[in-house]
Design a protein around this motif. Structure first.
Motif, mmCIF file in Angstrom:
data_model
loop_
_atom_site.group_PDB
_atom_site.id
_atom_site.type_symbol
_atom_site.label_atom_id
_atom_site.label_comp_id
_atom_site.label_asym_id
_atom_site.label_seq_id
_atom_site.Cartn_x
_atom_site.Cartn_y
_atom_site.Cartn_z
ATOM 1 N N THR A 1 151.537 57.590 -86.438
ATOM 2 C CA THR A 1 151.084 57.490 -84.870
ATOM 3 C C THR A 1 150.460 58.593 -84.323
ATOM 4 O O THR A 1 149.485 58.568 -83.588
ATOM 5 C CB THR A 1 152.325 57.090 -84.504
ATOM 6 O OG1 THR A 1 152.735 55.999 -85.020
ATOM 7 C CG2 THR A 1 152.138 56.890 -82.662
ATOM 8 N N ALA A 2 151.030 59.973 -84.608
ATOM 9 C CA ALA A 2 150.485 60.917 -83.997
ATOM 10 C C ALA A 2 148.767 61.250 -84.429
ATOM 11 O O ALA A 2 148.117 61.759 -83.393
ATOM 12 C CB ALA A 2 151.303 62.353 -84.298
ATOM 13 N N LEU A 3 148.694 60.945 -85.591
ATOM 14 C CA LEU A 3 146.906 60.958 -86.167
ATOM 15 C C LEU A 3 146.309 60.066 -85.325
ATOM 16 O O LEU A 3 145.286 60.510 -84.805
ATOM 17 C CB LEU A 3 146.988 60.961 -87.599
ATOM 18 C CG LEU A 3 147.613 61.896 -88.516
ATOM 19 C CD1 LEU A 3 147.693 61.322 -89.970
ATOM 20 C CD2 LEU A 3 147.077 63.156 -88.318
ATOM 21 N N LEU B 1 142.884 60.642 -82.711
ATOM 22 C CA LEU B 1 141.667 60.150 -83.278
ATOM 23 C C LEU B 1 141.089 59.246 -82.571
ATOM 24 O O LEU B 1 139.851 59.352 -82.034
ATOM 25 C CB LEU B 1 141.794 59.423 -84.764
ATOM 26 C CG LEU B 1 140.725 58.930 -85.521
ATOM 27 C CD1 LEU B 1 139.614 59.931 -85.523
ATOM 28 C CD2 LEU B 1 140.996 58.302 -86.727
ATOM 29 N N GLY B 2 141.805 58.211 -81.888
ATOM 30 C CA GLY B 2 141.499 57.154 -80.865
ATOM 31 C C GLY B 2 140.610 57.757 -79.730
ATOM 32 O O GLY B 2 139.527 57.373 -79.357
ATOM 33 N N PRO B 3 141.454 58.493 -78.869
ATOM 34 C CA PRO B 3 140.654 59.084 -77.711
ATOM 35 C C PRO B 3 139.595 59.947 -78.032
ATOM 36 O O PRO B 3 138.487 59.990 -77.221
ATOM 37 C CB PRO B 3 141.909 59.990 -76.890
ATOM 38 C CG PRO B 3 143.047 59.232 -77.350
ATOM 39 C CD PRO B 3 142.950 58.742 -78.840
ATOM 40 N N THR B 4 139.479 60.722 -79.255
ATOM 41 C CA THR B 4 138.351 61.563 -79.506
ATOM 42 C C THR B 4 137.150 60.713 -79.920
ATOM 43 O O THR B 4 136.025 60.967 -79.408
ATOM 44 C CB THR B 4 138.638 62.436 -80.571
ATOM 45 O OG1 THR B 4 139.916 63.154 -80.619
ATOM 46 C CG2 THR B 4 137.632 63.031 -81.309
ATOM 47 N N LEU B 5 137.469 59.498 -80.411
ATOM 48 C CA LEU B 5 136.415 58.629 -80.587
ATOM 49 C C LEU B 5 135.495 57.945 -79.282
ATOM 50 O O LEU B 5 134.459 57.712 -79.348
ATOM 51 C CB LEU B 5 136.602 57.507 -81.675
ATOM 52 C CG LEU B 5 136.798 57.834 -83.245
ATOM 53 C CD1 LEU B 5 137.282 56.621 -84.201
ATOM 54 C CD2 LEU B 5 135.443 58.401 -83.593
ATOM 55 N N VAL B 6 136.649 57.527 -78.561
ATOM 56 C CA VAL B 6 136.237 57.247 -77.443
ATOM 57 C C VAL B 6 135.473 57.935 -76.330
ATOM 58 O O VAL B 6 134.424 57.616 -75.792
ATOM 59 C CB VAL B 6 137.564 56.316 -76.367
ATOM 60 C CG1 VAL B 6 137.324 56.145 -75.109
ATOM 61 C CG2 VAL B 6 138.018 55.522 -77.255
ATOM 62 N N TYR B 7 135.935 59.137 -76.367
ATOM 63 C CA TYR B 7 135.213 60.249 -75.611
ATOM 64 C C TYR B 7 133.853 60.750 -76.163
ATOM 65 O O TYR B 7 132.841 60.723 -75.424
ATOM 66 C CB TYR B 7 135.971 61.538 -75.579
ATOM 67 C CG TYR B 7 135.509 62.875 -75.179
ATOM 68 C CD1 TYR B 7 135.633 63.043 -73.636
ATOM 69 C CD2 TYR B 7 134.797 64.061 -75.834
ATOM 70 C CE1 TYR B 7 134.966 63.753 -73.102
ATOM 71 C CE2 TYR B 7 134.222 64.657 -75.346
ATOM 72 C CZ TYR B 7 134.223 65.247 -73.700
ATOM 73 O OH TYR B 7 133.621 65.964 -73.186
ATOM 74 N N MET B 8 133.858 60.570 -77.442
ATOM 75 C CA MET B 8 132.449 60.749 -78.232
ATOM 76 C C MET B 8 131.474 59.683 -77.911
ATOM 77 O O MET B 8 130.273 59.852 -77.723
ATOM 78 C CB MET B 8 132.627 60.967 -79.509
ATOM 79 C CG MET B 8 133.198 62.465 -80.069
ATOM 80 S SD MET B 8 133.872 62.555 -82.073
ATOM 81 C CE MET B 8 132.265 61.654 -82.553
ATOM 82 N N GLY C 1 137.183 53.070 -81.516
ATOM 83 C CA GLY C 1 138.093 54.064 -80.724
ATOM 84 C C GLY C 1 139.321 53.221 -80.065
ATOM 85 O O GLY C 1 140.277 53.614 -79.981
ATOM 86 N N ILE C 2 138.679 51.946 -79.304
ATOM 87 C CA ILE C 2 139.634 51.473 -78.523
ATOM 88 C C ILE C 2 140.746 50.618 -79.455
ATOM 89 O O ILE C 2 141.897 50.679 -79.314
ATOM 90 C CB ILE C 2 139.044 50.282 -77.658
ATOM 91 C CG1 ILE C 2 138.452 51.199 -76.625
ATOM 92 C CG2 ILE C 2 139.993 49.346 -77.085
ATOM 93 C CD1 ILE C 2 137.441 50.225 -75.706
ATOM 94 N N LEU C 3 140.213 50.145 -80.869
ATOM 95 C CA LEU C 3 141.112 49.568 -81.604
ATOM 96 C C LEU C 3 141.987 50.572 -82.189
ATOM 97 O O LEU C 3 143.289 50.298 -82.533
ATOM 98 C CB LEU C 3 140.276 48.949 -82.824
ATOM 99 C CG LEU C 3 139.630 47.731 -82.320
ATOM 100 C CD1 LEU C 3 138.724 46.875 -83.462
ATOM 101 C CD2 LEU C 3 140.533 46.380 -81.798
ATOM 102 N N ALA D 1 147.592 52.887 -82.282
ATOM 103 C CA ALA D 1 148.588 53.748 -82.151
ATOM 104 C C ALA D 1 149.475 53.402 -81.017
ATOM 105 O O ALA D 1 150.789 53.942 -81.708
ATOM 106 C CB ALA D 1 147.717 55.104 -81.445
ATOM 107 N N ILE D 2 149.495 52.661 -80.443
ATOM 108 C CA ILE D 2 150.712 52.152 -79.335
ATOM 109 C C ILE D 2 151.364 51.260 -80.371
ATOM 110 O O ILE D 2 152.650 51.495 -80.248
ATOM 111 C CB ILE D 2 150.072 51.361 -78.295
ATOM 112 C CG1 ILE D 2 149.345 52.411 -77.479
ATOM 113 C CG2 ILE D 2 150.944 50.716 -77.580
ATOM 114 C CD1 ILE D 2 148.473 51.777 -76.153
#
Length: 75
Positions: A21-23, A27-34, A51-53, A58-59
């Motif tokens: 979950t921590a990983l 990873l998710g918000p980083t991909l969305v930001y990119m 990224g959204i998936l 993660a949730i």
């Protein structure tokens, strides 16, 4: 009368899920930001969707990990 003990195998499984979950939480918000920073790219939509998936995963993994840890302690 027997006292209840923590199921250590189940606890270890829950901790592993929380590490995953921590990983995913990073990873998710980083991909969305990119993806949002590079809208001109051909892979904009794909990166944003992935990224959204990952954020949704993660949730889900967080709730499942907490549920597993609670089950190991109180079940």
């Amino acid at each position: 009368m027997e006292t209840k003990r923590t199921d250590k195998d189940l606890l270890i499984k829950g901790v592993k899920i929380m590490i995953l979950t921590a990983l995913l939480m990073f990873l998710g918000p980083t991909l969305v930001y990119m993806a949002l920073g590079n809208k001109a790219s051909n892979l904009y939509e794909l990166t944003l969707i992935v990224g959204i998936l990952i954020c949704i995963g993660a949730i889900y993994a967080g709730f499942f990990g907490i549920k597993t840890i609670m089950k190991s302690m109180f079940d």
